[in-house]
Design an enzyme around this catalytic site. Structure first.
Site, PDB file in Angstrom:
ATOM      1  CG  ASN A 160      16.415   5.323  60.105  1.00 39.07           C
ATOM      2  OD1 ASN A 160      15.192   4.899  60.287  1.00 39.07           O
ATOM      3  ND2 ASN A 160      16.277   6.817  60.340  1.00 39.07           N
ATOM      4  CB  THR A 209      18.298  10.536  61.181  1.00 40.08           C
ATOM      5  OG1 THR A 209      17.887  11.137  62.491  1.00 40.08           O
ATOM      6  CG2 THR A 209      16.967  10.268  60.374  1.00 40.08           C
ATOM      7  CD  GLU A 224       7.822   8.867  70.134  1.00 46.05           C
ATOM      8  OE1 GLU A 224       7.715   9.446  68.997  1.00 46.05           O
ATOM      9  OE2 GLU A 224       8.641   8.031  70.498  1.00 46.05           O
ATOM     10  CE1 TYR A 284       7.573   8.342  62.821  1.00 44.45           C
ATOM     11  CE2 TYR A 284       5.985   6.399  62.142  1.00 44.45           C
ATOM     12  CZ  TYR A 284       7.110   6.990  62.842  1.00 44.45           C
ATOM     13  OH  TYR A 284       8.300   6.123  63.022  1.00 44.45           O
TER      14      TYR A 284
END
Length: 144
Positions: free
Chosen positions: A114, A93, A128, A51
């Protein structure tokens, strides 16, 4: 249309609620093929690395703490238009704003917890997937 790949992460909250199996089954029903999958427990440093683009934002520390609190399930998924289709299937989201029947509406609790992460565009998906999987770990695409 060509096959595309995206990264899916089933987050700690969904793993702790034992909903990973239902989520994977739903993704397969939606036409995704699992090309690679592994259950891992991120260290804080690994979560910070993944992140890194959010470093300096107000939610960064909370996000990193959450993502490293317990195991996650990471998957490289493949299908036509994978990134956009995955985003459609998981929903907004914020689970409160997600459409009925989406994964986040069904399994998410709030914006932070979530249930799932998904790549936002094909270039991000490639980066990713490479973060979590060595090239040899991802099954090749089927050839016609």
């Amino acid at each position: 249309m060509a096959l595309e790949r995206t990264l899916s992460i089933i987050k700690p909250d969904a793993m702790e609620k034992n909903t990973a199996g239902a989520i994977v089954a739903r993704l397969e029903q939606e036409g995704f093929t699992v090309k690679a999958m592994k259950r891992i427990h991120l260290t804080r440093a690994e979560a910070e690395g993944f992140y890194a683009e959010h470093r300096g934002r107000g939610f960064f520390d909370e996000l990193v703490t959450f993502m490293s609190r317990s195991p996650i399930l990471v998957m490289a998924l493949e299908r036509e238009d994978a990134v956009a289709k995955y985003r459609e299937v998981i929903g907004a989201t914020d689970p409160a704003k997600a459409a009925a029947g989406t994964i986040r509406k069904l399994y998410g609790a709030n914006v932070g917890e979530n249930a799932v992460h998904g790549s936002d565009k094909p270039a991000t998906a490639a980066r990713e997937i490479a973060y979590f999987f060595a090239g040899y770990e991802v099954a090749p695409s089927a050839t016609a």
